[in-house]
Design a protein around this motif. Structure first.
Motif, short mmCIF file in Angstrom:
data_model
loop_
_atom_site.label_atom_id
_atom_site.label_comp_id
_atom_site.label_asym_id
_atom_site.label_seq_id
_atom_site.Cartn_x
_atom_site.Cartn_y
_atom_site.Cartn_z
N THR A 184 -1.27 0.43 5.35
CA THR A 184 -2.00 -0.51 4.51
C THR A 184 -1.37 -1.90 4.49
OG1 THR A 184 -0.74 0.27 2.61
CG2 THR A 184 -2.88 1.31 3.01
N SER A 185 -0.20 -2.02 5.06
CA SER A 185 0.47 -3.33 5.00
C SER A 185 0.04 -4.22 6.17
CB SER A 185 1.99 -3.13 5.02
OG SER A 185 2.38 -2.56 6.26
N ASP A 186 0.57 -5.43 6.18
CA ASP A 186 0.24 -6.38 7.24
C ASP A 186 1.00 -6.09 8.53
OD1 ASP A 186 -1.44 -7.68 5.53
OD2 ASP A 186 0.07 -9.14 4.88
N VAL A 187 1.97 -5.18 8.47
CA VAL A 187 2.77 -4.84 9.65
C VAL A 187 1.95 -4.04 10.65
CG1 VAL A 187 4.86 -3.64 10.41
CG2 VAL A 187 4.85 -4.86 8.23
N CYS A 188 0.98 -3.31 10.19
CA CYS A 188 0.16 -2.48 11.06
C CYS A 188 -0.76 -3.33 11.93
CB CYS A 188 -0.70 -1.53 10.23
SG CYS A 188 0.24 -0.35 9.30
N THR A 189 -0.93 -2.88 13.15
CA THR A 189 -1.85 -3.56 14.04
C THR A 189 -3.27 -3.08 13.74
OG1 THR A 189 -1.68 -1.87 15.75
CG2 THR A 189 -0.08 -3.68 15.84
N ALA A 190 -4.23 -3.74 14.33
CA ALA A 190 -5.63 -3.36 14.12
C ALA A 190 -5.91 -1.96 14.69
CB ALA A 190 -6.56 -4.38 14.76
N ALA A 191 -5.30 -1.64 15.82
CA ALA A 191 -5.51 -0.32 16.43
C ALA A 191 -4.92 0.78 15.54
CB ALA A 191 -4.88 -0.28 17.81
N GLU A 192 -3.75 0.52 14.96
CA GLU A 192 -3.14 1.51 14.07
C GLU A 192 -3.98 1.70 12.80
OE1 GLU A 192 0.68 -0.22 13.48
OE2 GLU A 192 1.61 0.94 15.10
N ARG A 193 -4.49 0.60 12.29
CA ARG A 193 -5.33 0.67 11.09
C ARG A 193 -6.63 1.44 11.38
NH1 ARG A 193 -5.29 -4.49 9.89
NH2 ARG A 193 -3.28 -4.30 8.90
N ASP A 194 -7.23 1.20 12.55
CA ASP A 194 -8.44 1.94 12.93
C ASP A 194 -8.15 3.43 13.10
OD1 ASP A 194 -9.99 -0.33 12.89
OD2 ASP A 194 -9.87 -0.67 15.06
N ARG A 195 -7.01 3.74 13.70
CA ARG A 195 -6.62 5.13 13.88
C ARG A 195 -6.40 5.81 12.53
NH1 ARG A 195 -1.11 6.51 15.94
NH2 ARG A 195 -1.05 8.68 15.37
N TYR A 196 -5.80 5.11 11.61
CA TYR A 196 -5.56 5.64 10.27
C TYR A 196 -6.89 5.90 9.55
CZ TYR A 196 -4.27 5.71 5.34
OH TYR A 196 -4.14 6.06 4.02
N GLU A 197 -7.80 4.95 9.61
CA GLU A 197 -9.10 5.12 8.96
C GLU A 197 -9.90 6.25 9.59
OE1 GLU A 197 -11.04 1.35 8.97
OE2 GLU A 197 -9.63 0.47 7.53
N LYS A 198 -9.81 6.37 10.91
CA LYS A 198 -10.51 7.44 11.60
C LYS A 198 -9.96 8.80 11.16
CE LYS A 198 -11.78 8.99 16.22
NZ LYS A 198 -11.60 8.79 17.65
N SER A 199 -8.66 8.91 11.00
CA SER A 199 -8.09 10.19 10.56
C SER A 199 -8.50 10.51 9.13
CB SER A 199 -6.56 10.17 10.68
OG SER A 199 -5.99 9.32 9.71
N ILE A 200 -8.63 9.49 8.29
CA ILE A 200 -9.10 9.71 6.91
C ILE A 200 -10.54 10.23 6.93
CG2 ILE A 200 -9.70 8.56 4.75
CD1 ILE A 200 -6.74 8.94 5.04
N TYR A 201 -11.39 9.62 7.74
CA TYR A 201 -12.79 10.05 7.82
C TYR A 201 -12.90 11.49 8.35
CZ TYR A 201 -14.19 5.26 6.88
OH TYR A 201 -14.36 4.05 6.30
N LYS A 202 -12.09 11.82 9.35
CA LYS A 202 -12.10 13.19 9.88
C LYS A 202 -11.66 14.18 8.83
CE LYS A 202 -11.42 12.65 14.83
NZ LYS A 202 -10.50 12.92 15.95
N ALA A 203 -10.64 13.84 8.07
CA ALA A 203 -10.15 14.73 7.02
C ALA A 203 -11.23 14.93 5.95
CB ALA A 203 -8.88 14.17 6.39
N GLN A 204 -11.93 13.87 5.59
CA GLN A 204 -13.00 14.00 4.59
C GLN A 204 -14.13 14.87 5.13
OE1 GLN A 204 -13.94 9.92 3.82
NE2 GLN A 204 -12.31 9.67 2.31
#
Length: 129
Positions: free
Chosen positions: A70-90
């Motif tokens: 969630t911080s600014d250190v993450c790249t856009a690809a990492e953030r997309d990967r994180y959101e995709k994993s959240i959606y899959k878990a839901q």
């Protein structure tokens, strides 16, 4: 790891189809045979409930120990990967809950049909006497 979710998705689809078939109007003989067949299948299929519960526990553990992006250190690809994993878990949580709920619905529908059959037999015996 994806194979278990594919299997669970197929089981949910089969349970939904069975529930739909049971609730459709059909001749009494076919309905009785179908209910008896499905009630025989329900007991071995009960293993689905602990499997889905274990998958829910696994999802909970993974969500508690997931790295946050969630911080600014993450790249856009990492953030997309994180959101995709959240959606899959839901999606997987909804799948586990649906598996248990549909199993319960099919169980109750078959139980109601068996109770109706028993009541009809009792009524028929009383009419014959």
């Amino acid at each position: 790891m994806a194979l278990q979710w594919v299997i669970l998705a197929y089981v949910v689809a089969a349970e939904a189809a069975i529930a739909l078939i049971l609730t459709l109007p059909s001749p009494r003989l076919i309905k009785n045979r179908l209910v008896s067949l499905i009630s025989l299948i329900l007991q071995p299929a009960l293993g689905l409930v602990p499997f889905a519960a274990f998958q829910l526990l696994d999802l909970y553990w993974k969500s508690e120990h997931r790295l946050m992006c969630t911080s600014d250190v993450c790249t856009a690809a990492e953030r997309d990967r994180y959101e995709k994993s959240i959606y899959k878990a839901q999606r997987n949580v909804v799948l586990c809950i649906l598996a248990c709920l549909l199993y319960w619905c099919v169980y109750r529908i078959t139980k109601y049909y068996k109770e109706i059959q028993n009541l009809e037999e009792v009524e028929k015996r009383y009419k014959d006497q």
